[in-house]
Design a protein around this motif. Sequence first.
Motif, PDB file in Angstrom:
ATOM      1  N   ILE A 164      44.630  41.917  47.173  1.00  0.00           N
ATOM      2  CA  ILE A 164      44.367  40.783  46.666  1.00  0.00           C
ATOM      3  C   ILE A 164      44.289  41.198  44.825  1.00  0.00           C
ATOM      4  O   ILE A 164      44.853  40.680  44.094  1.00  0.00           O
ATOM      5  N   LEU A 168      46.265  38.983  41.940  1.00  0.00           N
ATOM      6  CA  LEU A 168      45.548  38.764  40.795  1.00  0.00           C
ATOM      7  C   LEU A 168      46.855  39.577  39.261  1.00  0.00           C
ATOM      8  O   LEU A 168      46.661  38.320  38.343  1.00  0.00           O
ATOM      9  N   PHE A 175      46.748  33.769  42.430  1.00  0.00           N
ATOM     10  CA  PHE A 175      45.389  33.911  42.407  1.00  0.00           C
ATOM     11  C   PHE A 175      44.186  32.758  42.051  1.00  0.00           C
ATOM     12  O   PHE A 175      43.411  31.997  42.813  1.00  0.00           O
ATOM     13  N   ARG A 227      37.610  39.206  36.145  1.00  0.00           N
ATOM     14  CA  ARG A 227      37.737  37.691  36.985  1.00  0.00           C
ATOM     15  C   ARG A 227      37.567  37.486  38.250  1.00  0.00           C
ATOM     16  O   ARG A 227      37.431  36.899  39.313  1.00  0.00           O
ATOM     17  N   ILE A 228      37.104  38.810  39.128  1.00  0.00           N
ATOM     18  CA  ILE A 228      36.899  39.181  40.458  1.00  0.00           C
ATOM     19  C   ILE A 228      35.584  38.955  40.086  1.00  0.00           C
ATOM     20  O   ILE A 228      34.934  39.159  41.684  1.00  0.00           O
ATOM     21  N   ILE A 231      33.864  36.490  43.153  1.00  0.00           N
ATOM     22  CA  ILE A 231      34.498  36.939  44.154  1.00  0.00           C
ATOM     23  C   ILE A 231      34.415  36.170  45.539  1.00  0.00           C
ATOM     24  O   ILE A 231      34.193  36.088  46.093  1.00  0.00           O
ATOM     25  N   THR A 234      32.835  32.822  46.366  1.00  0.00           N
ATOM     26  CA  THR A 234      34.350  32.335  45.998  1.00  0.00           C
ATOM     27  C   THR A 234      35.549  32.743  47.200  1.00  0.00           C
ATOM     28  O   THR A 234      35.485  32.067  48.080  1.00  0.00           O
ATOM     29  N   LYS A 235      36.612  33.238  46.604  1.00  0.00           N
ATOM     30  CA  LYS A 235      37.659  32.838  47.474  1.00  0.00           C
ATOM     31  C   LYS A 235      37.026  34.249  48.496  1.00  0.00           C
ATOM     32  O   LYS A 235      38.123  34.134  49.710  1.00  0.00           O
TER      33      LYS A 235
END
Lengths: 561, 561
Positions: A164, A168, A175, A227-228, A231, A234-235
């Motif tokens: 992942i 990204l 992403f 940015r994660i 996560i 969310t994703k």
Amino acid sequence: MERKYAIGVDYGTESGRVLLVDVATGEEIATHVTPYKHGVLDEALPNGSRLETDWALQHPRDYLDVIYRSVPEVISMAGTNPKDIIGIGIDFTSSTILPLDQNGNPLCFHPKWEDSPHSWVKLWKHHAAQEEADDITRVAQERNEAFLSRYGSKISSEWMFPKILQILREAPEIFEEADLFIEACDWVTYRLTNNLIRSSNTCGYKAFWNKEHGYPEASFFKAVDPRIENILNTKMRGTVRSIGEKAGELTEEVAHRLGLLPGIAVAVGIIDAHAGVPAVGAVRPGQLVMAMGTSTCHMLISDKEEAIEGVCGIVEDGIIPGYYSYETGQVAVGDSFAWYIEQAVPSYVKQQAEEAKLSEHQFLEEKASTYKPGQSGLIALDWWNGNRSVLVDANLSGLIVGLSLATKPEEIYRAILESTAFGTRKIIESFTEAGVVVNEIFACGGLPQRNKLLMQMYADITNREIKIADSKQTTALGAAMYAVVAAGKKNGGYDTIFEAAENMARVKEETFIPIPEHVQIYDELYKHYLELHDYFGRDKYHIMHSLKRLRSLNPKAVIAK
Amino acid sequence: MERKYAIGVDYGTESGRVLLVDVATGEEIATHVTPYKHGVLDEALPNGSRLETDWALQHPRDYLDVIYRSVPEVISMAGTNPKDIIGIGIDFTSSTILPLDQNGNPLCFHPKWEDSPHSWVKLWKHHAAQEEADDITRVAQERNEAFLSRYGSKISSEWMFPKILQILREAPEIFEEADLFIEACDWVTYRLTNNLIRSSNTCGYKAFWNKEHGYPEASFFKAVDPRIENILNTKMRGTVRSIGEKAGELTEEVAHRLGLLPGIAVAVGIIDAHAGVPAVGAVRPGQLVMAMGTSTCHMLISDKEEAIEGVCGIVEDGIIPGYYSYETGQVAVGDSFAWYIEQAVPSYVKQQAEEAKLSEHQFLEEKASTYKPGQSGLIALDWWNGNRSVLVDANLSGLIVGLSLATKPEEIYRAILESTAFGTRKIIESFTEAGVVVNEIFACGGLPQRNKLLMQMYADITNREIKIADSKQTTALGAAMYAVVAAGKKNGGYDTIFEAAENMARVKEETFIPIPEHVQIYDELYKHYLELHDYFGRDKYHIMHSLKRLRSLNPKAVIAK
């Protein structure tokens, strides 16, 4: 009493297999294989765009084709009444992941994204996220993350978060666009049930999830990349459900397409190799299963948790509820034998094999069988696709020492076979040195069925009896066993995997027993393997002398060319 | 002025070549090859008796057949008047030795001894006297023998006394029966002249003889084994005569059989590779000649004597009178390329080569040429037949590091080629680090004529221009040059090898020049070669990472299978 049946679907690297089994006995009633139309995409995308070194992608449509084609096929082959089929279970290569859109469809299905390599499925053997794996390891070390010790203190580039993170970093637009990242295994159960469930098995082994502690904290992910940070919500959202449970029930739509009844149990999915464990009946502490194919996966059931170097996962309830299971493995086993046959077997051997009406594997096995341990003068390191056990380093590579002008093909073949057995011994010793008992060894998968020389080497080199699964589709059988447990006794199945194993698991009567004089020579060679393994030949002088000496102990039979 | 001619006879490993050359220009007038009927006896004696590992024998009758058949053949091909042929010179593989009876005939010619392996010729690559070599080294070390430093402090199993000692230990009855032990080279001049003369070249390089000090003392031989205390006066008797001189004159009997005039000059014999030195004109200090064939022999002319690790011989007047010559070498070069072609090139490559109407060597060279240095991700140690330079150890063996599932045959081929160039660089550095200048490099022998990729690698890896001999039979030309000098100006020849070289030696106009970007990458790879060479991979982790990195710098072109 009417017979009940279950379906196991085994998603391998090149094809998917569907198996229909008898719930009472484990008898294999019908099986059908659908090869993946696009195979492994390691040179180019379907549109011809070149891929970089170490990439390995797949086409998710190929996964759906397996069930659409092979499930109706086995039902028709067996002439089974769909009402007697009580459940379906999936096993899958892992960590094989893909990004989904908001409708649960793969991003690569969208014309907008089909030219972007990162929109496709990243197959387990996609090895291009090594930097990301190294970075995650470093951050976890710096933060003293407790989870790290459950993964042998080193994160593999094959796992979910490195893959992942690579997306990204290299394709932030993909992403961004992804609504979910998911294991292909869990994606298929999602398609079958419409339930977004993640398996405790895939999350536990490939995504740092733990029964007691859950995933690492958001601050860890933030430290890896801001940015994660969120996560998980969310994703990576989705309930983690334990192996052995039911993921959901087959939807009307899919049931219609497959020719099954809607509402039957769909099991929580499992990693392909892990499905072999209950299928050979290894459901108690100390039982080690080697799933041997292109690669080998070692799975050990235990009642205790110990940190072990290079164990890629220690997961409570990971394979067998109530126990810890340890996973480690060798990344190229059958793959390196196949490499040798394709890339390095001379034409005179091919011709002799044809004349003998044998495959090159069979012919070389026959010739190699005439040698004694040590006689080739060769020793190899089994790292043709990196090392996944103990060292956990995809950048390592294969090594052959001892080559001479007199070296024959069957000797190299033998050395490559032996190297994988030495690698397994190293793994077993890592367990036992840490106090985790190994007292029974089972082998399943394609290799043990075909290659007796190989299995005798494993017995000789580990100095242990090796028992062989009595099935050519052990993993599909295991997947079907979890389906039977997901269905439960009230639907004609079983309530626990122990009951299922007692009734459905099978091992051959013939086993491989160590030959004492082989054990002795291999003990000596294994010392060299360890030297090469740890120092890659620091003591080169002595190793080569000793190999030479061992070789001259058994003057080689001259084989006419 | 009438043209004069000389004959050079080059005894190689598989065949003998006779060359007729023009004395004034070195022009090659006619040449003829006689393959040895019995080839290399490395599996069995002519009667079928099995030989042990590492043995390599020959049949001395094959040597006589070469002159009996090929000398008349070249005279007839060229239509030369025998009275214009002023001399004959011999070069030979070495140390290739045999025991003789009291009439100068090989012991193996006697029915009584023909079943005894030790009565036959021991070819240079007979490697079964390693223990004897080690024992001789040890005794020389213990006694601080001065000669040891001229041989790189280590005695090779290929040399004369280890081979004789093996006979003494394993077949004392053969040792007892032998009236003489002799180099095959000197045996042939003996047969041509009836003079028992030993060459300063063979004695200097293979039998511990030195211009200033002669052989080691009897007490040394006694310390090795009391039974050889007096060997110099008995089975090793025979005057040592300097290279460049005349061994004697052709006997009536042999002249008649060869179609030559009796009384013409027969030169003192020389080791085959050494004969190439004057043939390329390398007769002055700093000039290095690589004789590249199945093995490579490196010969350096110098005006000073320095002890250098692994130099197998430093001999005053050894090759060029008035100078020291250093010899070292790589024991398997073309041999390891041939091994690869025979034992490890897959049938699909063979088929593609056939379709392209190329030999497998040519085809692989063409494919390998499309790669850049470092791109294969492979590095090898060139020790397929042990190491004769620097380490002087016949028990070492070949090694390939960096193998992966993606490795292609042309990459392995490339790595094996490169490994021999790395080995040569190591040799050159041993000289320069000891203060012995190397300022010009020549290559002769079969390989430089055929394999441009290989020669470019040598230029790139050594970062030096490589000049190539303009002859396919350099050693035979060199042998003929010594014959011309043995004949002398009064008979239409020359008085010195310098004059002969000035008139008869030849080098091609086209040379191989280092390519700067290749030099840079190879400098990096060479560091790994040195690490592997010295530690055999102590720093395995970093090496493999770096190889991997270098490989990914140049994504490999996909070659359809």
